[in-house]
Structures are given as C-alpha cells and as structure tokens.
Design an enzyme around this catalytic site. Sequence first.
Site, PDB file in Angstrom:
ATOM      1  N   GLY A  94       0.827  -1.205   0.000  1.00  0.00           N
ATOM      2  CA  GLY A  94       0.000   0.000   0.000  1.00  0.00           C
ATOM      3  C   GLY A  94       0.863   1.257   0.000  1.00  0.00           C
ATOM      4  O   GLY A  94       2.080   1.197   0.172  1.00  0.00           O
ATOM      5  N   LYS A 112      -0.323 -10.265  -4.133  1.00  0.00           N
ATOM      6  CA  LYS A 112       0.958 -10.029  -4.820  1.00  0.00           C
ATOM      7  C   LYS A 112       2.040 -10.981  -4.331  1.00  0.00           C
ATOM      8  O   LYS A 112       3.231 -10.676  -4.414  1.00  0.00           O
ATOM      9  CB  LYS A 112       1.379  -8.567  -4.617  1.00  0.00           C
ATOM     10  CG  LYS A 112       0.390  -7.609  -5.270  1.00  0.00           C
ATOM     11  CD  LYS A 112       0.839  -6.176  -5.287  1.00  0.00           C
ATOM     12  CE  LYS A 112      -0.217  -5.314  -5.980  1.00  0.00           C
ATOM     13  NZ  LYS A 112      -0.055  -3.903  -5.724  1.00  0.00           N
ATOM     14  N   THR A 157      -3.187   0.480  13.045  1.00  0.00           N
ATOM     15  CA  THR A 157      -4.527   0.816  12.557  1.00  0.00           C
ATOM     16  C   THR A 157      -5.402   1.465  13.629  1.00  0.00           C
ATOM     17  O   THR A 157      -5.469   0.988  14.761  1.00  0.00           O
ATOM     18  CB  THR A 157      -5.217  -0.459  12.054  1.00  0.00           C
ATOM     19  OG1 THR A 157      -4.298  -1.186  11.253  1.00  0.00           O
ATOM     20  CG2 THR A 157      -6.476  -0.140  11.277  1.00  0.00           C
ATOM     21  N   GLU A 158      -6.097   2.540  13.208  1.00  0.00           N
ATOM     22  CA  GLU A 158      -7.087   3.188  14.063  1.00  0.00           C
ATOM     23  C   GLU A 158      -8.476   2.673  13.665  1.00  0.00           C
ATOM     24  O   GLU A 158      -8.675   2.276  12.520  1.00  0.00           O
ATOM     25  CB  GLU A 158      -7.009   4.710  13.863  1.00  0.00           C
ATOM     26  CG  GLU A 158      -7.945   5.476  14.769  1.00  0.00           C
ATOM     27  CD  GLU A 158      -7.744   6.988  14.681  1.00  0.00           C
ATOM     28  OE1 GLU A 158      -7.067   7.452  13.750  1.00  0.00           O
ATOM     29  OE2 GLU A 158      -8.277   7.695  15.556  1.00  0.00           O
ATOM     30  N   GLU A 161      -3.024  11.163  28.381  1.00  0.00           N
ATOM     31  CA  GLU A 161      -4.094  12.089  28.021  1.00  0.00           C
ATOM     32  C   GLU A 161      -5.340  11.714  28.812  1.00  0.00           C
ATOM     33  O   GLU A 161      -5.384  10.665  29.458  1.00  0.00           O
ATOM     34  CB  GLU A 161      -4.345  12.074  26.508  1.00  0.00           C
ATOM     35  CG  GLU A 161      -4.667  10.707  25.927  1.00  0.00           C
ATOM     36  CD  GLU A 161      -4.552  10.672  24.394  1.00  0.00           C
ATOM     37  OE1 GLU A 161      -3.626  11.265  23.832  1.00  0.00           O
ATOM     38  OE2 GLU A 161      -5.401  10.018  23.767  1.00  0.00           O
ATOM     39  N   HIS A 186      -8.989  10.729  19.790  1.00  0.00           N
ATOM     40  CA  HIS A 186      -8.747   9.322  20.117  1.00  0.00           C
ATOM     41  C   HIS A 186      -9.996   8.720  20.735  1.00  0.00           C
ATOM     42  O   HIS A 186     -10.645   9.352  21.566  1.00  0.00           O
ATOM     43  CB  HIS A 186      -7.599   9.193  21.123  1.00  0.00           C
ATOM     44  CG  HIS A 186      -6.251   9.379  20.519  1.00  0.00           C
ATOM     45  ND1 HIS A 186      -5.175   9.814  21.252  1.00  0.00           N
ATOM     46  CD2 HIS A 186      -5.798   9.193  19.264  1.00  0.00           C
ATOM     47  CE1 HIS A 186      -4.116   9.873  20.464  1.00  0.00           C
ATOM     48  NE2 HIS A 186      -4.463   9.515  19.252  1.00  0.00           N
TER      49      HIS A 186
END
Lengths: 290, 374
Positions: free
Chosen positions: A16, A41, A95-96, A210, A247
């Site tokens: 990608g 591939k 990945t999110e 956070e 997030h």
Amino acid sequence: MIVRQQDRVLVQGITGRQGSFWTERMQAYGTRIVGGVNPKKAGSEHCGVPVFASARDAMDQAGFNASVLFIPPLAAKGAALDAVEAGAKTLVMLTEFVPVQDVMEILAAARTHGCCVVGPNTAGLVTPGECFVGIMPGFNGNIFQPGRIGVISRSGSLGTLLCLNLVRAGFGQSAFIGIGGDPVSGTTMREALERLDADERTDAVVLVGEIGGAKEEEAADYAAGMAKPVVAFIAGRASPPGKKMGHAGAIVMGDQGTHASKKAAFEAAGVQVLDMPSGVGPALSAALAG
Amino acid sequence: MNFEEHAAKPLLAEAGIAIPEGAVAEDGAAAAGIAARLGPVVVKAQVPAGKRGKAGGIKPADTPEEAAQAAEAILGMTIGGHRVERVLVEGRAEIARELYAAVLNDPANRSPLVMFSTRGGMDIEEVAATEPAAVRRLVVDITSGFDRTQAEDLLSGLDIGPAGAAVAEVLAKLYALYRARDAELVEINPLVVTADGRVLALDCKLALDDGALPRQGELAEAGAPEPMTGLEARGRDLGLRYIQLDGPVGVLANGAGLTMTTMDAVVHYGGRPANFLEIGGEAYTKATAALELVLANPRVKSLVVNFCGAFARCDVMTEGVVAAWETLKPEIPVFFSIHGTGEDEAVALLKERLDMEPYDLMDDAVKAAIEAAG
C-alpha cells in the site's frame, strides 16, 4: 516491546501507499525488514524484499519475530491473528478504528501464543540509533537521538513533541514505546513502564498520557515503587467533558478519566506532572541530579 | 454511538428478551392514542442520557388523558443537554422484583464483562459503592464466550426465586446481542420480574463501538446523533474531527494528543481556544478543508498551526494549509510551529509561498496567537 536492530520485521500491507512509504524509511534507518504480506501479490518483490501470501508463509520462508500492520480496520483482526498464530513475538498494530471486540479477540490469541501486542492505534516503537517499527519520525535527528530516557506515549504526534523537547534539552532516548490511543490496548502504560524500569539502558522515564480511561492511574500505581525518576505530561486539561477528543480513548465521562484525577494519582506516586511539554528537559535534569 | 431506549429495545426483542408493549409519540394526542390501546402506561422521555426519572422525564399515566398531559409536560424538556423530541409510551407492568443486567467492554481486563445485581432500578455505581457484595461481575474469555451455564454460575446463591432460570437465559441472550452488534455497553436497568412471573426489560441503554459501525449496516442509522453545531456537522461530513469552543484562538494541529495539548497551551498561557480540530491519521491530506472549517467560525481572531509529523507528513499538511491560505486570503494572523516528518520541505514551502517562518517552540507560536487575538 523495545525493538532492536537484530529484530526480523515483517510488514503486513507492505504494497500500500503508506506501507511502502514507511517501509522505505524503516529500511533506510536500519530496521531489518525481511518481507511483506499481500495475498494478491505473493511471489513478487516490493521495497527490495519478498512479498508473501500470509504471515504463516513469511514465517516458513523468511522467518520473523516482529510484525507491523498497515491494514484497514475491518481486516486487521484477520491479519493480526495470522501473525500471532504464525509465531510473531511482537505485533505492532498501527490501525485506528479497529472494532474493540476484534482487539479483545486478538489479545486473547496473543496471550495464548505468547505474543506482545503494541496498539492498536499506535505510532509504533523507536530505538534511536538502531531501528524503528511504525510511523514515527525515527530518522529525524531533531526528535530522536540515542540516549537514556525512555518515553511512553498514547499519542504519536504528542510523543513526537515530547521527544523533540528532550533532544533540545540535550537528552536522547533509550526507547520510545507508543501504546496507542484506543481504550483497549495490547500494551498498557503500566506494562510499558515495567519494561523500561527493568531496562538497563534507561535512567528515567517520560509518560505522555491524556484524558480518558485509567491507564495513567494504573501506571502511577507502579511508578510509586520505582527508583528511576518518572515525569509525566497529561494532555486534555482544556478539553470539554463528554466529547471524544480525536482518540477513541480520550473522553471524560462524569468524573472518570479527568486530568485532575490523573494528576493527583501521579503526584501521590511521586511523579512530577509537567504544565507544558517544553518543561520536560529541566524537570528531568532536576530529577536525575537529585 | 448511543441509542435511545426506543431504538435499543427492539434489539432486545430480536435477541429474544421480552420488552413491554409500547410505541413512540411526538405529541400528546399520539400518546393518548397509544394509552387507549394499552391501558395504564408509563410515558418516558427519549434522550440518550441517564437519570431521566430524576429529571422528571418519566411519568405514569392511568388514562389516555393523563398520558397526553404527561407527554406534553415531558416533550420539550432538556435532559442531560438533549432536548426531548419524543416519548415512549409503554404498558405498565406490575413489578415484583427489580434486577440489573449488563454486558460491556472492560478496558482494565481487555475482555467483556458481565454484570448482574439484585438491586435493580438504582444507579449501579452507587450500589457498587455502598453495597459491593450486591453486584456480581464476570470477566469473560472472549474466545470461549458466555452461555447459560456460566450465567447460572454467576447467579448461584442469589435469591431470585422461580424466575432464576429465565434470568440466566436473559444474561446469555444479552451477551449474544453484545457480540453480534459490537456493543460497547448494553444494559438493562431494571430487568424486572412481574407479579405474574414474567421477566421483562423495562429499560435499555445501548452504546455501539463507532469503529464497528461500518459492519453493522442499517443499525448505525437508528442511533442517536450527537448534538452538533453546524460547523461540527460540516467537519463530520468532511471526515474531520472538529469540536467548536467559545474562544478566539483557532487551533489546527495533527493528531489527537497534540491538538489537545495545543488547546491546553492556549489556556495555559492565558488565552481561550476556538476549536479542537485535528488532521492526523488518514485525514492529514485534508488540510485545505480543515483550514476552511476553522476560518468559518466567526469568533476566530488568530490561528495557531502546530504540526509534529509522525505518520502525518508536515510537507503534505503545510502544502494544504498554504494552498488554502492563497485561495481564501484570510485577514487573520497565523502562527506556525512545524517539526517531524517532512519538516524541512514544509519550512521551505512556507518561506517560499507565504514568506513566513515557523516558531521553533509551540509555546511561542501559541503566545503570539493569543496576543494577536487580543
């Protein structure tokens, strides 16, 4: 969860746009990429390494111990289980928006197979001077320099800012561990802190947290018994409650997950909480001198 | 994504958990019509928020006239920040026992959690705090799941009476629903045993995992939209995470952590942020649209752009901002700080196209933006 130059790294989703961009940068920095995965591939070559149909094939034909996923959210579970079942020892999930129940299934399989999962929604791992796995600017000398400070961050961008401020103050990093911004994570802040506490190359640790969840409170619990100095910055003091601040894990619900609760937990554990990221250098200098 | 009670309950029914008969009304006449069919009813405000009873949003009604009055009193109330647009009118059950049942994601154990209590109808956190023994919890191994046998184990020793088997059945069905629908939380409070021995879900709270919405098909459309300003909705449509605030300092940064921190810096140095807007992750190529969004807020008097590129490349983001700046020609001052992936190209671009230099420290860019906003 600390990557080393001798690690053999597989890139799932190597063909990608992002997979290619970051594979080239990882290779240029010294990360030993041994292959990639793309079922469509298989048999070809990409970024100078062979492309396999599956992580299983990659394990049989090239051998790897760590894998990094450049895979879209709903396909992440299949790719992760492939790597875990093939015998990956470390799995970095960038990945999110991976569904949380998929993450729980991946983590259950990882426990069974003895694999350490980092993420999802992480920017990855960096060991300055050796290698990096993920999407951090490991190659940028203003941000990463070999040194003796360990950094653990929920956020890639904010972790980058803290690392920048460290280098500016004359420090370097022994390791950067991005634990990711999701509520359910393969590696918690506490687990990463335990790892850096045991790491001989690390003299002190910077925690970049956070609002939302209880990862900082859990880490504070462990930090209370540590001999190495720990300083922390917690993002989100100015954020409104009840909103997901970008997030998935960064949301204050009622009195849960607030900046005040995390700050109090850290301070009770003897961890200095910074007002601003730019204060990290002076705080560490003082802590290491004391 | 949260679901109002009337949207969540049909999912319980589909999963084989009994619910009271009822229907939604948007005015008093419709509520009266439903009550005429069902007899004594309860009229319940439909908002995706808790504590509706305490706010006066749940009223019993014995006749159609009373149902109309109750509906008219409740419609238009604001509960938990949500305006009540509709009520659920439900047949009233004769309650013998009130129980509590829930299945949820448990981040601490990284597993599903099943919760049950014989103290239903109360705030479960209060029950857990005052009477911890009254709340039973089971951390579920997601690989093996949770079935009726495990439910019976969880309930063993509790005094539920002859309804015990039916309650165990409900717990197993609730877990199956949680898994099939990718719920973050599905909660029945109260789960009641009626005087004639039936087990009924009188209320249902449902939150779905946003990450799983793409595979939940039409269900996503039944969810309650988050209250949003016009600009926030525009942000959502553009795939940008934008939250409107009331200060004059516009904020544009990449990544959730850095954007929150930029807002924190604005407050720390004595200013007030105008917004949260992050363009990290896959959104980093949308800098132009993002800038238009920030500038569309009439409160914005200055702008701080803070990039610390990791995955998001500073050169790509800066190109987007510069292109937008050239097109929009905004009259407000802008202050940059740029570091990380693509930094050198981004700084060169800024110099060449806007004849500007970024501030080295975020702190200084923020201070300048606060001063410029006045």
